[in-house]
Design an enzyme around this catalytic site. Structure first.
Site, PDB file in Angstrom:
ATOM      1  CD  GLU A   1      -2.962  -1.223   2.265  1.00 16.01           C
ATOM      2  OE1 GLU A   1      -2.701  -0.674   3.346  1.00 16.01           O
ATOM      3  OE2 GLU A   1      -4.028  -1.807   2.019  1.00 16.01           O
TER       4      GLU A   1
ATOM      5  CG  ASP B   1      -7.594  -5.455   4.855  1.00 14.62           C
ATOM      6  OD1 ASP B   1      -7.092  -5.664   5.976  1.00 14.62           O
ATOM      7  OD2 ASP B   1      -7.664  -4.334   4.338  1.00 14.62           O
TER       8      ASP B   1
ATOM      9  CD  GLU C   1      -9.771  -1.291   8.069  1.00 12.24           C
ATOM     10  OE1 GLU C   1      -8.821  -1.852   8.646  1.00 12.24           O
ATOM     11  OE2 GLU C   1      -9.679  -0.805   6.927  1.00 12.24           O
TER      12      GLU C   1
END
Ligand code: GCW
Length: 671
Positions: A287, A366, A394
């Site tokens: 990323e 993820d 998240e």
């Protein structure tokens, strides 16, 4: 050593009441060392409140003896326990009760500290019936939390990346907080559930945070000083480009001699300042973070260089396996993000040194609420593996939703990569790491009930065989002590199944995502469908799901050993809850449950939202039984959870009704 007095933050699982059983007793604390001082200070504080006594020498009588086996002449009852117990590991302890005395023995001060908190969990029963000597040892040496805290507020990610509990407990607007009392209190909570290591800053290391390694090292030292009395070692996320951005070198090539010398010298300075420093955490070539690929080197080369710099000082590097192409073309059906970690790392097995730990997310994507277990875990027998979990919510409701995650972690830990009879993830993992959910919020975790996830992570990292339902009750009993009914039972009912409820109203059958891009809260079925992130569901008028088979798909199923390689490949055998992760199927496909895929989507989404409504009704009944401020906070959050669950239900159901044209078999209203 003083016990942190926190008046402006919730006591979490260590309210004064939790120390009542100890604080009313006559206690002997025998032994030297900083952590033994902590134990003494804890007992002394409890006694000051509840009227008991604590001594460091003498003959008693005592109700409780907390002693190091090395502490010289032990009282006869403790000596008898020692003879029965045999050798005790560094962080372990033995607990027994005989002749009216409760005895905790440890061979090192850390064990005494964990023994004390074990007594706290037991409460009054620790002082009742006689108990034969029981030995308690952690399953792994390191039990670690990663903070994704920034020093400087990041323009997009804020003070804490994926933080849902206010700001950072360490930094505020670019500077270290003046008052670190809360950090000390945090260390105390963590020790009480078994955690002994923290990485204090974000794995995305920005310019300001990079300097923690060099000219801002005193801030790391200050945080370490607060956590040390509770046996917690500090680790640091570092940028792979540090030799360039901090050292002024022209390269960060891990095989370059100047680069290696720079890391060795820099690391030596870290240890001069913080002798018990834990080590580095690295997110490289991921990323947008720099890494060894820029120099044509492997991740083993990168990790090896840092491991070599840390080895003389006893430190470790945690090297993250979260490496994938985040700029993929959605039109390209051959690239599969799920494959990436295995493709990058499995060929490197055996090339990571003893003090390099490969940190692998539990799933191949993820942190979704449902993923298969990462195939990397089975593929690297010659590598130390840390399994990474996400306590910060998240993708599981961002601490606005009640979502008790331990039942999901239990499934991950129990998974047998070589089949149900073989070794499990819990057996294979060298250690467990999780992303923390803590911030400067009044309740530490935003949602007061999200504290249970932090507590449960620590307890499972200590003993990965614990039952999530029992951990939940333990947490309820400590936090809401004395937790009379109906409080205890109601909380249990609300929380125990909340992860499955969350799964029901979000992305179906393991397909994942369908969240709003960027912040990842709330539904957006096609939000990621035409993006470069590699997170697709491929729904069309006929069906949905990702074909990851060897026969016709991306071949990801081939990354698993047998039997999973064939089980996941087979449409007939693939477990329902992962069906759309592995297969693209027509809406009329019949699940093992007997329902069609489309009817399953409708049913689970209606059920999930209804379960949230029930949860809210349960909570309403607890008004007057818990602290009013806490009650009001949870009530408000449950309103939001219900709103959001209904939005998920309606968007997902409407989306699939419009795509498929198949009406709900029960003719419920789909907008
Ligand atoms: O889940 C993703 C998050 C990123 C995070 C990344 C990672 C710290 O969306 O915010 O970056 O994982 O684990 O590195």
């Amino acid at each position: 050593m003083t016990i942190p007095e926190l008046t402006d933050v919730h006591a979490a699982w260590l309210p004064p009441e939790a120390f009542r059983a100890i604080g009313t007793r006559r206690t002997l604390v025998l032994g030297e060392g900083a952590l033994a001082e902590t134990v003494h200070a804890e007992v002394a504080a409890a006694c000051a409140r509840y009227g008991g006594t604590v001594r460091r020498t003498g003959d008693g009588p005592f109700d409780l003896v907390l002693a190091l086996t090395t502490a010289g002449p032990l009282p006869p009852v403790a000596a008898a326990v020692m003879a029965e117990a045999g050798p005790i590991g560094e962080e372990g302890h033995v607990l027994a009760r005989r002749d009216g005395v409760t005895v905790v023995l440890a061979s090192a001060p850390a064990g005494l500290l964990y023994g004390l908190f074990h007594l706290v969990r037991l409460g009054e029963p620790a002082f009742e019936a006689a108990r034969p000597a029981e030995r308690h040892e952690p399953a792994t040496r390191r039990r670690m939390l990663d903070h994704w805290d920034n020093i400087a507020v990041h323009p997009v990610m804020g003070q804490v990346e994926r933080g849902y509990a206010g700001g950072s407990i360490f930094w505020r607007d670019g500077v270290l907080r003046d008052d670190l009392t809360r950090v000390r209190g945090y260390g105390r909570l963590l020790a009480a559930c078994g955690i002994n290591a923290i990485a204090i800053n974000n794995v995305n290391v920005h310019a300001t945070e990079a300097r923690l390694l060099t000219d801002r090292l005193d801030e790391v030292a200050a945080i370490a000083a607060e956590l040390r009395p509770y046996g917690i070692r500090v680790h640091l996320s570092v940028t792979f480009a540090a030799p360039i951005v901090l050292g002024g070198l022209p390269t960060a090539d891990p095989l370059d001699e100047d680069v290696r010398r720079w890391w060795a010298a820099t690391t030596a300075r870290v240890y001069e300042t913080i002798p018990d420093f834990g080590g580095y955490v690295v997110k490289a070539d991921s990323e947008g973070q720099p890494g060894p690929f820029a120099y044509g080197r492997s991740h083993a080369d990168g990790a090896g260089m840092l491991a070599d710099a840390l080895a003389p000082h006893g430190g470790v590097v945690h090297w993250r396996a979260f490496v994938y192409d985040h700029r993929q073309d959605w039109r390209d059906r051959s690239t599969d993000r799920a494959r990436a970690a295995y493709d990058h790392f499995a060929p490197l097995d055996g090339r990571f040194g003893d003090n390099a730990i490969l940190q692998v997310k539990y799933g191949p994507m993820d942190f979704q609420p449902r993923e298969p277990v990462s195939p990397v875990i089975a593929a690297m027998p010659g590598t130390r593996l840390a399994v990474e979990l996400q306590v910060t919510q998240e993708y599981t409701g961002q601490q606005k939703h009640v979502c008790y995650l331990a039942p999901m972690w239990r499934e991950v830990l129990d998974f047998g990569p070589w089949g149900p009879e073989g070794a499990t993830v819990a057996d294979v993992a060298t250690e467990f790491v999780a992303v923390s959910n803590v911030g400067d919020d009044l309740y530490w975790t935003g949602h007061p009930l999200a504290q249970a996830n932090l507590y449960a992570f620590g307890r499972l990292a200590w003993d990965p065989r614990l039952d999530p339902a029992a951990i939940l009750d333990e947490w309820i009993d400590l936090t809401f002590a004395p937790s009379p009914e109906p409080l205890r039972g109601t909380l249990h009912t609300m929380m125990d199944g909340s992860w499955r409820t969350y799964e029901r109203y979000t992305a179906p059958l393991g397909v994942g995502f369908m969240v709003r891009p960027g912040h990842h809260y709330g539904p957006d079925v096609d939000g990621y469908e035409y993006t470069p992130w590699g997170t697709y569901h491929f729904a069309d008028r006929d069906g949905v799901g990702v074909d990851r088979t060897r026969a016709t798909g991306t071949g990801y199923t081939g990354q698993y050993p047998q039997p999973w390689s064939d089980v996941y490949e087979s449409l007939e055998q693939c477990p329902d809850e992962l069906l759309l992760f592995f297969h693209h199927v027509p809406y009329g496909h019949v699940l093992h449950s007997g329902s069609t895929v489309i009817q399953h989507i409708y049913d689970t989404h209606f059920a999930g939202a209804e379960e949230v409504a029930d949860m809210r009704a349960h909570w309403d009944k607890l008004e007057g039984l818990v602290d009013p401020t806490l009650h009001a906070r949870v009530k408000e959050l449950l309103d939001e959870q219900l709103r959001c669950a209904e939005e998920w239900r309606d968007q997902v159901n409407a989306y699939f009704f419009r795509k498929s044209g198949v009406p709900d078999g029960r003719a419920r209203r789909i907008p």
